[in-house]
Enzyme design. Structure first.
Site, PDB file in Angstrom:
ATOM      1  N   ASP A  99     -17.765   6.931  -0.663  1.00  0.00           N
ATOM      2  CA  ASP A  99     -16.447   6.494  -1.099  1.00  0.00           C
ATOM      3  C   ASP A  99     -16.565   5.052  -1.576  1.00  0.00           C
ATOM      4  O   ASP A  99     -17.004   4.179  -0.824  1.00  0.00           O
ATOM      5  CB  ASP A  99     -15.477   6.583   0.091  1.00  0.00           C
ATOM      6  CG  ASP A  99     -14.084   7.025  -0.319  1.00  0.00           C
ATOM      7  OD1 ASP A  99     -13.532   6.389  -1.232  1.00  0.00           O
ATOM      8  OD2 ASP A  99     -13.572   7.976   0.293  1.00  0.00           O
ATOM      9  N   ASP A 206     -12.072   5.203  -5.171  1.00  0.00           N
ATOM     10  CA  ASP A 206     -10.736   4.951  -4.642  1.00  0.00           C
ATOM     11  C   ASP A 206      -9.862   4.249  -5.684  1.00  0.00           C
ATOM     12  O   ASP A 206     -10.337   3.357  -6.396  1.00  0.00           O
ATOM     13  CB  ASP A 206     -10.897   4.041  -3.404  1.00  0.00           C
ATOM     14  CG  ASP A 206      -9.655   3.986  -2.532  1.00  0.00           C
ATOM     15  OD1 ASP A 206      -9.222   5.045  -2.058  1.00  0.00           O
ATOM     16  OD2 ASP A 206      -9.135   2.870  -2.312  1.00  0.00           O
ATOM     17  N   GLU A 264      -9.687   8.600  -7.990  1.00  0.00           N
ATOM     18  CA  GLU A 264      -8.360   8.902  -7.446  1.00  0.00           C
ATOM     19  C   GLU A 264      -7.297   8.327  -8.380  1.00  0.00           C
ATOM     20  O   GLU A 264      -7.285   7.133  -8.641  1.00  0.00           O
ATOM     21  CB  GLU A 264      -8.288   8.266  -6.059  1.00  0.00           C
ATOM     22  CG  GLU A 264      -7.095   8.697  -5.261  1.00  0.00           C
ATOM     23  CD  GLU A 264      -6.766   7.707  -4.175  1.00  0.00           C
ATOM     24  OE1 GLU A 264      -6.124   8.108  -3.211  1.00  0.00           O
ATOM     25  OE2 GLU A 264      -7.139   6.527  -4.306  1.00  0.00           O
ATOM     26  N   HIS A 341      -7.651  13.225   3.342  1.00  0.00           N
ATOM     27  CA  HIS A 341      -7.373  12.421   4.538  1.00  0.00           C
ATOM     28  C   HIS A 341      -6.050  11.659   4.455  1.00  0.00           C
ATOM     29  O   HIS A 341      -5.723  10.923   5.378  1.00  0.00           O
ATOM     30  CB  HIS A 341      -8.513  11.427   4.729  1.00  0.00           C
ATOM     31  CG  HIS A 341      -8.576  10.425   3.610  1.00  0.00           C
ATOM     32  ND1 HIS A 341      -8.885  10.782   2.313  1.00  0.00           N
ATOM     33  CD2 HIS A 341      -8.328   9.096   3.569  1.00  0.00           C
ATOM     34  CE1 HIS A 341      -8.839   9.717   1.549  1.00  0.00           C
ATOM     35  NE2 HIS A 341      -8.499   8.675   2.278  1.00  0.00           N
ATOM     36  N   ASP A 342      -5.320  11.790   3.361  1.00  0.00           N
ATOM     37  CA  ASP A 342      -4.072  11.048   3.179  1.00  0.00           C
ATOM     38  C   ASP A 342      -2.842  11.944   3.274  1.00  0.00           C
ATOM     39  O   ASP A 342      -1.746  11.519   2.887  1.00  0.00           O
ATOM     40  CB  ASP A 342      -4.051  10.368   1.797  1.00  0.00           C
ATOM     41  CG  ASP A 342      -5.031   9.204   1.689  1.00  0.00           C
ATOM     42  OD1 ASP A 342      -5.359   8.593   2.724  1.00  0.00           O
ATOM     43  OD2 ASP A 342      -5.470   8.909   0.559  1.00  0.00           O
TER      44      ASP A 342
HETATM   45  O1  TEU Z   1      -5.285   5.946  -1.394  1.00  0.00           O
HETATM   46  C1  TEU Z   1      -4.547   5.450  -2.450  1.00  0.00           C
HETATM   47  C2  TEU Z   1      -3.152   5.922  -2.633  1.00  0.00           C
HETATM   48  O2  TEU Z   1      -2.555   5.493  -3.590  1.00  0.00           O
HETATM   49  C3  TEU Z   1      -2.419   6.890  -1.792  1.00  0.00           C
HETATM   50  O3  TEU Z   1      -2.711   8.158  -2.133  1.00  0.00           O
HETATM   51  C4  TEU Z   1      -2.478   6.628  -0.345  1.00  0.00           C
HETATM   52  O4  TEU Z   1      -2.550   7.840   0.309  1.00  0.00           O
HETATM   53  C5  TEU Z   1      -1.268   5.911   0.171  1.00  0.00           C
HETATM   54  O5  TEU Z   1      -0.683   6.730   1.118  1.00  0.00           O
HETATM   55  C6  TEU Z   1      -0.243   5.506  -0.820  1.00  0.00           C
HETATM   56  O6  TEU Z   1       1.009   5.347  -0.219  1.00  0.00           O
HETATM   57  C7  TEU Z   1      -6.568   5.450  -1.180  1.00  0.00           C
HETATM   58  C8  TEU Z   1      -7.166   6.039   0.058  1.00  0.00           C
HETATM   59  O7  TEU Z   1      -7.320   7.415  -0.119  1.00  0.00           O
HETATM   60  C9  TEU Z   1      -6.319   5.686   1.238  1.00  0.00           C
HETATM   61  O8  TEU Z   1      -6.791   6.262   2.423  1.00  0.00           O
HETATM   62  C10 TEU Z   1      -6.297   4.179   1.345  1.00  0.00           C
HETATM   63  O9  TEU Z   1      -5.400   3.803   2.350  1.00  0.00           O
HETATM   64  C11 TEU Z   1      -5.902   3.515   0.040  1.00  0.00           C
HETATM   65  O10 TEU Z   1      -6.584   4.040  -1.074  1.00  0.00           O
HETATM   66  C12 TEU Z   1      -6.224   2.051   0.068  1.00  0.00           C
HETATM   67  O11 TEU Z   1      -7.603   1.871  -0.058  1.00  0.00           O
END
Ligand code: TEU
Length: 586
Positions: A99, A206, A264, A341-342
């Site tokens: 990542d 990311d 992403e 994971h989000d």
């Molecule tokens: O997530 C970025 C993001 O924009 C979102 O999808 C995130 O889930 C967040 O909830 C927005 O409200 C990435 C990673 O996947 C996430 O785990 C990190 O917290 C984030 O970047 C910051 O690095």
């Protein structure tokens, strides 16, 4: 099909290392634990392991706040363990991607320490610093009114040099200044080539569309008059130099190393904005995660993310259709995924976890949905055994994620009881925590994630004796074995499922999700192409099956059942009508 890049028909499996397997009983997953389960991963039939961040970090955002890109966070192991992971994975024909979190670093990173030390430091400009604004009463305000993703302003005041720094996420995650050439070169060299030289096969990248911020730093329009901070994604998403930066990253790093990339891409809901990132000719990224599907149920506006918005099946179908067909007639490529994971678990969001029977049936139907979608398929750890959200009886103290905590605190601060309840309800469905509880390996204490006497960093699900990998490995009717079969089928008929076109049938039907996948490869003497009809009953009620022969434009005798979630080869007849059982997929 011609010669296609290897990653198009590959299945990726995301590992959240803190919660996958703990080898040393400290309650935190680690690389030796992951290595010990590579046979499990390989038996599933996937091709690539994506490991969420394992680098040195204060863990304010579970490693998405990196303080040293070249060192592994000690509880995960060592750089040597990464070498072992690569060797053991490659031996099994698995590739490994890491990542890459380079929109921001941790405040503990050496670069930021230097940057904040003085306005004259050569690294000052590697982050985004701005002077304060003062109102008529002499009160200090941030440079703009932007609200960050984790609630609160995107700016934090730094006493030492008397300026604000920008952070789209937590104050502990300052944004790097990609407009600075030296900064970009350091990112390529120290965070990317360093690991590619060690044998890593590529990166999940990311927040890839947030590297180029708009340069004018103006206030966002006020959409929420009750708040000091306003949603402002248009200020930093897909900014003026973004394609220049990603193309440069490809030219200087990804291309020369032949590294696979998946970026992403949040806040980018139009195909015309997505295509430039993933068009093969553009030479930027191989793939991206577009967010429309994974965001279903989220409330609108930043402050409202966890106010759950129910949605009809027709919306899920329309969104799937849109992001299945957007590549048609282009040289771009798609991805398919319904967990990471989000987000909350798919069976709780798109399936039915209300009873063990519906949990089992709907998990398989969701598996069939994913396994028949066009594009590269991504699975998240535990999805293959139907892991569910944390129980609703668990209180807010079991939620460890910074975003959950901040949104809940914001609701509490409002003093509005209804909002507090609604936020808790939303977190119970969509919270990022659900996917982060320990993987359920077996029915031993701590679900086999950790030793019996360890205290896992997140609470183990109450249902682990019923839902675990060991139990499902031995059960031919399990979700796990269904996934294995479905992934094999997907590979065998890749022309249909991975590369085929997608035609949505009966878009307004709120119970049955049906579509046709069609191969572009001619078969048989008449040159006709192969088609697959996918019918998913996304409800508990029996549903009359649509006319299969008519949908496919052929005789019923020409139709073969490739796969069904019930194991029955014939569609059940009810009152003379072919009928799908509740949550049956075929
Ligand atoms: O997530 C970025 C993001 O924009 C979102 O999808 C995130 O889930 C967040 O909830 C927005 O409200 C990435 C990673 O996947 C996430 O785990 C990190 O917290 C984030 O970047 C910051 O690095």
């Amino acid at each position: 099909l011609g010669k296609q890049p290897w990653w198009k028909d590959a299945t990726f499996y995301q590992v959240y290392p803190a919660s996958f397997k703990d080898s040393n009983g400290d309650g935190w997953g680690d690389l030796p634990g992951l290595i010990s389960e590579l046979d499990y991963i390989s038996d599933l039939g996937v091709d690539v392991v994506w490991v969420s961040p394992i680098f040195e970090s204060p863990q304010k955002d579970m490693g998405y706040d990196v303080s040293d890109y070249q060192k592994i966070y000690e509880p995960y192991g060592t750089n040597g363990d990464v070498d072992t992971l690569l060797r053991e994975s490659h031996k099994r024909g698995l590739k490994v991607i890491l990542d890459l979190v380079v929109n921001h670093t941790s405040i503990e990173h050496e670069w930021f320490k230097r940057s904040r030390s003085s306005k004259d430091d050569p690294k000052r400009d590697w982050y985004i610093w701005k002077p304060a604004r003062y109102d008529e009463n002499g009160i200090r305000h941030p440079p703009t009114n932007w609200r960050g993703y984790f609630a609160g302003p995107t700016w934090t005041w730094d006493e030492l040099t008397q300026e604000y720094y920008l952070h789209l996420y937590a104050p502990d995650q300052p944004d790097l200044n990609w407009d600075n050439d030296d900064c970009r070169e350091a990112i390529y060299e120290e965070t990317m080539r360093f690991w590619l030289d060690r044998g890593v096969d590529g990166f999940r990248i990311d927040t890839v569309n947030k590297y180029s911020k708009r340069r004018d730093f103006v206030d966002a329009p006020v959409t929420d008059p009750t708040s000091a901070d306003q949603p402002a994604p248009e200020m930093w998403c897909n900014g003026p130099r973004i394609h220049e930066f990603i193309h440069e990253m490809h030219r200087k790093v990804l291309g020369p190393y032949n590294a696979v990339s998946v970026g992403e891409l949040s806040n980018t809901p139009h195909p015309s904005q997505v295509i430039p990132y993933v068009s093969a000719a553009a030479k930027e990224l191989d793939m991206v995660f577009e967010f429309s599907m994974i965001r279903l149920g989220n409330g609108n506006g930043f402050g409202a993310k966890y106010i759950y918005q129910p949605f009809p099946l027709s919306t899920l179908k329309a969104v799937t259709h849109k992001w299945q067909s957007f590549i048609e007639g282009t040289d771009a490529w798609a991805t398919a995924f319904c967990e990471n994971h989000d987000n909350g678990r798919a069976v709780n969001r798109f399936g039915d976890a209300s009873t063990p029977e519906w949990w089992l049936k709907s998990s398989k139907t969701l598996a069939l949905w994913q396994a028949t979608l066009t594009g590269t398929l991504f699975l998240y750890q535990g999805q293959e055994i139907g892991m569910t959200n944390m129980p609703e009886s668990w209180g807010i103290e079991e939620y460890k994620d910074i975003e959950s905590g901040n949104f809940y605190a914001e609701a509490v601060e409002s003093g509005d009881e209804k909002r507090i309840q609604a936020t808790m309800h939303g977190l119970q469905i969509m919270g990022r925590d659900h996917a982060r509880i320990p993987f359920q390996w077996d029915s031993s204490p701590n679900a086999g994630f950790s030793s019996a006497d360890a205290k896992p960093w997140m609470r183990v699900h109450d249902d682990y004796r019923d839902i675990n990998a060991a139990k499902q490995t031995n059960d031919p009717g399990s979700i796990l074995n269904f996934y294995k079969y479905a992934l094999k089928m997907r590979k065998e008929y890749r022309d249909l499922f991975v590369f085929g076109s997608f035609e949505l049938l009966d878009p307004d039907n709120e119970s049955v999700f049906a579509y046709i996948k069609e191969s572009s490869v001619p078969r048989g003497l008449d040159g006709a192409s192969r088609k697959a009809l996918v019918i998913l009953n996304m409800s508990q009620e029996e549903k009359v099956c649509l006319d299969i022969a008519q949908a496919l434009g052929c005789l019923l005798t020409e139709v073969n059942l490739l796969i069904g979630t019930t194991g029955q080869s014939e569609v059940a007849l009810k009152g003379g009508q072919p009928t799908l059982e509740g949550w049956e997929g075929r």
